[in-house]
Design a protein around this motif. Sequence first.
Motif, PDB file in Angstrom:
ATOM      1  N   TYR A   6      27.569 125.278  63.862  1.00 40.62           N
ATOM      2  CA  TYR A   6      27.960 124.746  65.179  1.00 40.62           C
ATOM      3  C   TYR A   6      27.960 123.219  65.159  1.00 40.62           C
ATOM      4  N   ILE A   7      26.888 122.635  64.579  1.00 44.71           N
ATOM      5  CA  ILE A   7      26.795 121.168  64.514  1.00 44.71           C
ATOM      6  C   ILE A   7      27.924 120.583  63.667  1.00 44.71           C
ATOM      7  N   LEU A   8      28.184 121.213  62.516  1.00 49.33           N
ATOM      8  CA  LEU A   8      29.272 120.745  61.647  1.00 49.33           C
ATOM      9  C   LEU A   8      30.613 120.802  62.366  1.00 49.33           C
ATOM     10  N   ASN A   9      30.855 121.888  63.086  1.00 49.77           N
ATOM     11  CA  ASN A   9      32.127 122.030  63.811  1.00 49.77           C
ATOM     12  C   ASN A   9      32.259 120.986  64.908  1.00 49.77           C
ATOM     13  N   GLU A  10      31.156 120.665  65.586  1.00 51.33           N
ATOM     14  CA  GLU A  10      31.203 119.652  66.635  1.00 51.33           C
ATOM     15  C   GLU A  10      31.516 118.275  66.054  1.00 51.33           C
ATOM     16  N   ILE A  11      30.868 117.944  64.931  1.00 49.59           N
ATOM     17  CA  ILE A  11      31.155 116.662  64.258  1.00 49.59           C
ATOM     18  C   ILE A  11      32.608 116.624  63.812  1.00 49.59           C
ATOM     19  N   ASP A  12      33.059 117.728  63.227  1.00 45.30           N
ATOM     20  CA  ASP A  12      34.441 117.852  62.758  1.00 45.30           C
ATOM     21  C   ASP A  12      35.424 117.627  63.895  1.00 45.30           C
ATOM     22  N   ASN A  13      35.186 118.287  65.027  1.00 47.97           N
ATOM     23  CA  ASN A  13      36.099 118.191  66.176  1.00 47.97           C
ATOM     24  C   ASN A  13      36.188 116.771  66.715  1.00 47.97           C
ATOM     25  N   ILE A  14      35.034 116.116  66.872  1.00 47.70           N
ATOM     26  CA  ILE A  14      35.019 114.756  67.417  1.00 47.70           C
ATOM     27  C   ILE A  14      35.657 113.773  66.440  1.00 47.70           C
ATOM     28  N   THR A 396      27.851 122.813  39.689  1.00 49.42           N
ATOM     29  CA  THR A 396      28.070 124.252  39.489  1.00 49.42           C
ATOM     30  C   THR A 396      27.317 125.066  40.535  1.00 49.42           C
ATOM     31  N   VAL A 397      26.154 124.569  40.963  1.00 50.56           N
ATOM     32  CA  VAL A 397      25.409 125.249  42.032  1.00 50.56           C
ATOM     33  C   VAL A 397      26.205 125.206  43.332  1.00 50.56           C
ATOM     34  N   VAL A 398      26.833 124.065  43.603  1.00 49.49           N
ATOM     35  CA  VAL A 398      27.675 123.921  44.796  1.00 49.49           C
ATOM     36  C   VAL A 398      28.816 124.942  44.776  1.00 49.49           C
ATOM     37  N   VAL A 399      29.421 125.118  43.602  1.00 47.57           N
ATOM     38  CA  VAL A 399      30.513 126.082  43.461  1.00 47.57           C
ATOM     39  C   VAL A 399      30.018 127.492  43.780  1.00 47.57           C
ATOM     40  N   PHE A 400      28.844 127.833  43.302  1.00 48.95           N
ATOM     41  CA  PHE A 400      28.270 129.153  43.572  1.00 48.95           C
ATOM     42  C   PHE A 400      28.003 129.335  45.064  1.00 48.95           C
ATOM     43  N   VAL A 401      27.392 128.331  45.694  1.00 45.84           N
ATOM     44  CA  VAL A 401      27.060 128.405  47.124  1.00 45.84           C
ATOM     45  C   VAL A 401      28.322 128.521  47.973  1.00 45.84           C
ATOM     46  N   GLY A 402      29.388 127.845  47.547  1.00 47.46           N
ATOM     47  CA  GLY A 402      30.632 127.862  48.309  1.00 47.46           C
ATOM     48  C   GLY A 402      31.200 129.254  48.515  1.00 47.46           C
ATOM     49  N   ALA A 403      30.989 130.129  47.558  1.00 47.92           N
ATOM     50  CA  ALA A 403      31.502 131.498  47.672  1.00 47.92           C
ATOM     51  C   ALA A 403      30.728 132.313  48.703  1.00 47.92           C
ATOM     52  N   LEU A 404      29.544 131.824  49.116  1.00 49.53           N
ATOM     53  CA  LEU A 404      28.664 132.610  49.991  1.00 49.53           C
ATOM     54  C   LEU A 404      28.657 132.139  51.443  1.00 49.53           C
ATOM     55  N   ILE A 405      29.069 130.890  51.698  1.00 52.65           N
ATOM     56  CA  ILE A 405      28.931 130.340  53.047  1.00 52.65           C
ATOM     57  C   ILE A 405      30.066 130.803  53.964  1.00 52.65           C
ATOM     58  N   PRO A 406      29.876 130.713  55.293  1.00 59.64           N
ATOM     59  CA  PRO A 406      30.929 131.109  56.241  1.00 59.64           C
ATOM     60  C   PRO A 406      32.157 130.201  56.133  1.00 59.64           C
ATOM     61  N   MET A 407      33.303 130.733  56.523  1.00 58.73           N
ATOM     62  CA  MET A 407      34.557 129.976  56.445  1.00 58.73           C
ATOM     63  C   MET A 407      34.480 128.677  57.251  1.00 58.73           C
ATOM     64  N   ASP A 408      33.949 128.746  58.481  1.00 57.34           N
ATOM     65  CA  ASP A 408      33.885 127.558  59.339  1.00 57.34           C
ATOM     66  C   ASP A 408      33.074 126.444  58.694  1.00 57.34           C
ATOM     67  N   ALA A 409      31.974 126.791  58.049  1.00 61.27           N
ATOM     68  CA  ALA A 409      31.122 125.782  57.413  1.00 61.27           C
ATOM     69  C   ALA A 409      31.845 125.122  56.249  1.00 61.27           C
ATOM     70  N   ALA A 410      32.562 125.925  55.463  1.00 60.34           N
ATOM     71  CA  ALA A 410      33.295 125.389  54.303  1.00 60.34           C
ATOM     72  C   ALA A 410      34.355 124.399  54.743  1.00 60.34           C
ATOM     73  N   TRP A 411      35.164 124.779  55.745  1.00 62.64           N
ATOM     74  CA  TRP A 411      36.227 123.890  56.223  1.00 62.64           C
ATOM     75  C   TRP A 411      35.644 122.633  56.867  1.00 62.64           C
ATOM     76  N   ALA A 412      34.560 122.795  57.659  1.00 64.61           N
ATOM     77  CA  ALA A 412      33.974 121.641  58.350  1.00 64.61           C
ATOM     78  C   ALA A 412      33.427 120.619  57.370  1.00 64.61           C
ATOM     79  N   MET A 413      32.740 121.085  56.312  1.00 65.48           N
ATOM     80  CA  MET A 413      32.200 120.164  55.312  1.00 65.48           C
ATOM     81  C   MET A 413      33.320 119.385  54.621  1.00 65.48           C
TER      82      MET A 413
END
Length: 471
Positions: A6-14, A396-413
């Motif tokens: 939610y916080i990431l999406n709010e930062i992204d939107n603004i 490589t750890v980031v790549v692994f984590v990326g496959a597990l996180i929600p779509m909204d979080a990935a796009w917002a980051m």
Amino acid sequence: MLDIVYILNEIDNIMYFPILIIVMAAAGFYFTFTTRGVQVRLFLESVRLILEPSGDKNSVSSLQAMLVSTASRVGTGNIIGVSTAICLGGPGACFWMWVMCIIGASSAFMESTLAQIFKRKDSTGNSFGGPAYYIEEGLNRHKLAIVFCIFLIAAYALGFNLLCSYNLQSTFMEYSFYHPSTTPIIIGAVLAILTGYCLLGGGNRIVRVTSTIVPLMGVSYVIVALIVIILNYQNVPSMFVLIFQDAFDFKSIAGGIVGSCLVYGIKRGLFSNEAGVGSAPNASASANVSHPAKQGLVQTLSVYIDTLLLCTATALMCLSTGVARDATVSGAPYVQNAISTVFGTAGPIFITVAMALFAFTTLLGNIYYVDNALIFMNGKKEPSKRFMQIFYIACTVVVFVGALIPMDAAWAMADITMGGMTLINLPTCMILGKYAIGCLKDYEKQKKEGKNPTFKATSVGFKEGELDFWN
């Protein structure tokens, strides 16, 4: 996790509305006006320049530097990004992608020309540079250059790689064997191991093979998209009506501008072509050209190839089929559903293979930009081998984590880190724009005189010897 998303999406939107939209539009229109539409006016000259040799077999040609930046631009965003924009923002997002592409191409000209003007010379005589270098030397702001590098590392080692990994695993959702609890873990682990193996020096053959296959896959993708569009030719007129109606439905846009086709078109267009972000200049600075404007002109083509060709291929292929579009199929499923109407079960498999190749080369290409930023932050010296090994393991750890996180979080980051780069790079280009504009005028003047333009730093106000090159 939901609170973080939610916080990431709010930062992204603004960040994107109103801040980035205003900055990008202002910069794009300013560059277009001051260069008299260089990205359109000199399009044919740009095409001619890509075939111009570097004059030195051991140096990087203008075409080679353009291909490096294009390889970075072309990736999962051309497929997943476009699908997400249409499903969440509406068909009108295509139109705003086109608009921002044409305007943004002028930003690509400015940043790449500046990278050439302020590039540095290494011990072998070859060149390197990018936004950090023209921020440091042109603005005399070393700390700001460091901040830019931090955003670049956050974008290319974290944000983009998280998203790239998520996008790849999402292409497997259409298969019967997909299980939301286990499949992302397996895909993330395989992708992370392959990436780590290549980054740590053991995958040179893999890199060579994929680098050869990816351009062929890009051409194949456009051909497949054209086949789908041609076979659905009867829907093409109504498809364009739908795109333009939605793009100019200002009542709908005003009702929810953050989630509108306007904002999604700009967001996903920027993610895909990276015009003005400050990534491509890192590659542009390495080209051996007789005049900085040459590389600036060539880089405008890279933006067109990415958005007007590949992104448009995805958009028109999906819309021409008329398959259902909504948030539930946002991303890979929408594209796979569209292509399967013509190619059946082979269609989704083709998209999965294309995504796997695009994702893998994008992951490795992203680290190229990160390496340049780390060198700058380390006092223009290569970091220690031990540090780089630890850093690559973290990637490589980031790549692994990326496959597990929600779509909204990935796009917002990805959006936030890329937005940070853009908010530093574009104002810098506007401040230093006089050099790029003077450079363009010098180039056109010499062309009118029938010369092959060559550049001298003194022609745009520098003192003799003030720059590493062009004296």
